[in-house]
Motif scaffolding. Structure first.
Motif, mmCIF file in Angstrom:
data_model
loop_
_atom_site.group_PDB
_atom_site.id
_atom_site.type_symbol
_atom_site.label_atom_id
_atom_site.label_comp_id
_atom_site.label_asym_id
_atom_site.label_seq_id
_atom_site.Cartn_x
_atom_site.Cartn_y
_atom_site.Cartn_z
ATOM 1 N N MET A 1 0.841 -1.197 0.000
ATOM 2 C CA MET A 1 0.000 0.000 0.000
ATOM 3 C C MET A 1 0.878 1.250 0.000
ATOM 4 O O MET A 1 1.880 1.308 0.694
ATOM 5 N N SER A 2 0.501 2.253 -0.770
ATOM 6 C CA SER A 2 1.280 3.489 -0.808
ATOM 7 C C SER A 2 1.033 4.301 0.459
ATOM 8 O O SER A 2 0.088 4.045 1.204
ATOM 9 N N GLN A 3 1.883 5.296 0.678
ATOM 10 C CA GLN A 3 1.756 6.098 1.895
ATOM 11 C C GLN A 3 0.429 6.843 1.972
ATOM 12 O O GLN A 3 -0.094 7.050 3.049
ATOM 13 N N THR A 4 -0.107 7.269 0.853
ATOM 14 C CA THR A 4 -1.348 8.037 0.865
ATOM 15 C C THR A 4 -2.564 7.161 1.112
ATOM 16 O O THR A 4 -3.626 7.658 1.419
ATOM 17 N N ASP B 1 -9.378 -3.423 -9.241
ATOM 18 C CA ASP B 1 -10.389 -3.728 -10.267
ATOM 19 C C ASP B 1 -10.759 -2.479 -11.057
ATOM 20 O O ASP B 1 -11.945 -2.195 -11.278
ATOM 21 N N SER B 2 -9.764 -1.689 -11.454
ATOM 22 C CA SER B 2 -9.950 -0.455 -12.228
ATOM 23 C C SER B 2 -10.722 0.620 -11.475
ATOM 24 O O SER B 2 -11.239 1.557 -12.075
ATOM 25 N N ILE B 3 -10.795 0.503 -10.140
ATOM 26 C CA ILE B 3 -11.459 1.523 -9.313
ATOM 27 C C ILE B 3 -10.421 2.089 -8.352
ATOM 28 O O ILE B 3 -9.645 1.337 -7.757
ATOM 29 N N LEU B 4 -10.391 3.409 -8.203
ATOM 30 C CA LEU B 4 -9.471 4.041 -7.266
ATOM 31 C C LEU B 4 -10.028 3.888 -5.855
ATOM 32 O O LEU B 4 -11.164 4.264 -5.577
ATOM 33 N N VAL B 5 -9.235 3.302 -4.974
ATOM 34 C CA VAL B 5 -9.662 3.019 -3.603
ATOM 35 C C VAL B 5 -8.789 3.813 -2.647
ATOM 36 O O VAL B 5 -7.577 3.879 -2.810
#
Length: 43
Positions: free
Chosen positions: A1-4, A10-14
């Motif tokens: 997981m990135s810091q933000t 699935d092509s959705i920004l979470v």
């Protein structure tokens, strides 16, 4: 997981957040409805 906490799934920004278990969503909805009603009355 990135810091933000931002990731793609699935092509959705979470956006990963802390647990929301302590938030009363019904109370938040009721409050926003009440505020909107006051705005519509011009108060």
């Amino acid at each position: 997981m990135s810091q933000t906490g931002l990731r793609e799934q699935d092509s959705i920004l979470v956006f990963d957040t802390q647990s929301l278990d302590h938030i009363d969503f019904n109370a938040l909805i009721a409050q926003s409805r009440e505020e909107r009603a006051w705005e519509q009355m011009g108060l």
